[in-house]
Design a protein around this motif. Structure first.
Motif, PDB file in Angstrom:
ATOM      1  N   ASP A  24       7.218   8.560   6.324  1.00 17.25           N
ATOM      2  CA  ASP A  24       5.776   8.111   6.429  1.00 17.25           C
ATOM      3  C   ASP A  24       5.806   6.724   7.345  1.00 17.25           C
ATOM      4  O   ASP A  24       4.595   6.625   8.209  1.00 17.25           O
ATOM      5  N   ASN A  93      10.068   1.547  -4.265  1.00 20.40           N
ATOM      6  CA  ASN A  93       9.650   2.661  -4.831  1.00 20.40           C
ATOM      7  C   ASN A  93       8.751   2.336  -5.951  1.00 20.40           C
ATOM      8  O   ASN A  93       9.020   2.359  -7.252  1.00 20.40           O
ATOM      9  N   GLU A  94       7.587   1.902  -5.493  1.00 24.76           N
ATOM     10  CA  GLU A  94       6.449   1.624  -6.400  1.00 24.76           C
ATOM     11  C   GLU A  94       5.165   2.465  -6.428  1.00 24.76           C
ATOM     12  O   GLU A  94       4.864   2.772  -5.188  1.00 24.76           O
ATOM     13  N   VAL A  95       4.710   2.787  -7.506  1.00 26.99           N
ATOM     14  CA  VAL A  95       3.526   3.705  -7.737  1.00 26.99           C
ATOM     15  C   VAL A  95       2.292   2.834  -7.713  1.00 26.99           C
ATOM     16  O   VAL A  95       1.127   3.563  -7.641  1.00 26.99           O
ATOM     17  N   THR A  96       2.288   1.699  -7.856  1.00 24.52           N
ATOM     18  CA  THR A  96       0.799   1.006  -8.001  1.00 24.52           C
ATOM     19  C   THR A  96       0.724   0.448  -6.653  1.00 24.52           C
ATOM     20  O   THR A  96       1.597  -0.228  -5.926  1.00 24.52           O
ATOM     21  N   ASP A  97      -0.660   0.630  -6.302  1.00 27.18           N
ATOM     22  CA  ASP A  97      -1.259  -0.027  -5.112  1.00 27.18           C
ATOM     23  C   ASP A  97      -1.830  -1.530  -5.367  1.00 27.18           C
ATOM     24  O   ASP A  97      -2.857  -1.508  -6.019  1.00 27.18           O
ATOM     25  N   PHE A  98      -0.960  -2.558  -5.029  1.00 22.77           N
ATOM     26  CA  PHE A  98      -1.634  -3.552  -5.501  1.00 22.77           C
ATOM     27  C   PHE A  98      -2.673  -4.264  -4.244  1.00 22.77           C
ATOM     28  O   PHE A  98      -3.306  -5.295  -4.595  1.00 22.77           O
ATOM     29  N   GLY A  99      -2.902  -3.484  -3.220  1.00 19.96           N
ATOM     30  CA  GLY A  99      -3.900  -3.968  -2.315  1.00 19.96           C
ATOM     31  C   GLY A  99      -3.264  -4.987  -1.324  1.00 19.96           C
ATOM     32  O   GLY A  99      -2.179  -5.798  -1.616  1.00 19.96           O
ATOM     33  N   ILE A 100      -3.695  -5.187   0.024  1.00 22.17           N
ATOM     34  CA  ILE A 100      -2.947  -5.939   0.964  1.00 22.17           C
ATOM     35  C   ILE A 100      -2.913  -7.498   0.760  1.00 22.17           C
ATOM     36  O   ILE A 100      -2.047  -7.871   0.913  1.00 22.17           O
ATOM     37  N   ASN A 102      -2.722  -8.878  -2.301  1.00 21.69           N
ATOM     38  CA  ASN A 102      -1.756  -9.037  -3.280  1.00 21.69           C
ATOM     39  C   ASN A 102      -0.408  -8.592  -2.742  1.00 21.69           C
ATOM     40  O   ASN A 102       0.525  -9.611  -3.145  1.00 21.69           O
ATOM     41  N   TYR A 103      -0.350  -7.823  -1.889  1.00 22.14           N
ATOM     42  CA  TYR A 103       1.016  -7.792  -1.119  1.00 22.14           C
ATOM     43  C   TYR A 103       1.433  -8.850  -0.296  1.00 22.14           C
ATOM     44  O   TYR A 103       2.700  -9.357  -0.315  1.00 22.14           O
TER      45      TYR A 103
END
Length: 115
Positions: A24, A93-100, A102-103
């Motif tokens: 990806d 290997n994270e399934v949650t999208d924390f948003g830019i 928060n990242y």
């Protein structure tokens, strides 16, 4: 924590989450129609100067922070030998999208915790 170059990742099973995350990333960084904004990253990728790490720990966990610190400790002494456009890219290997936003906060929290 082992740090890999793109040739070593090509040897991973295609169905592994690590290989899929890398593929990806590769699609984004080599896309000619929608150029990746970091020209140094693109050049580093083309020259096999980027190095990659993979994390299965929760991105906000103490264990993840420790493993990132270990990756950086092995990457930094060798970084210049990889080339002038090197970077360490770490996939979680994270399934949650924390948003830019928060990242970005998580990224700085990780770096601040290991300084």
């Amino acid at each position: 924590m082992r740090i890999l170059d793109k040739n070593e990742i090509q040897d991973m099973p295609t169905e592994s989450w690590e290989r899929m995350a890398y593929e990806d990333f590769k699609k984004i960084i080599v896309n000619k129609k929608r150029a990746f904004p970091c020209t140094l990253g693109v050049a580093g990728f083309a020259a096999n100067q980027l190095r990659f790490g993979f994390m299965t720990n929760n991105i906000n966990s103490i264990e993840a922070y420790k493993k990132i610190a270990a990756m950086l400790q092995s990457f930094i002494p060798c970084a210049r030998s990889f080339g002038k456009n090197t970077s360490l890219v770490v996939f979680f290997n994270e399934v949650t999208d924390f948003g830019i936003e928060n990242y970005e906060e998580i990224f700085w929290n990780i770096l601040n915790s290991i300084s």
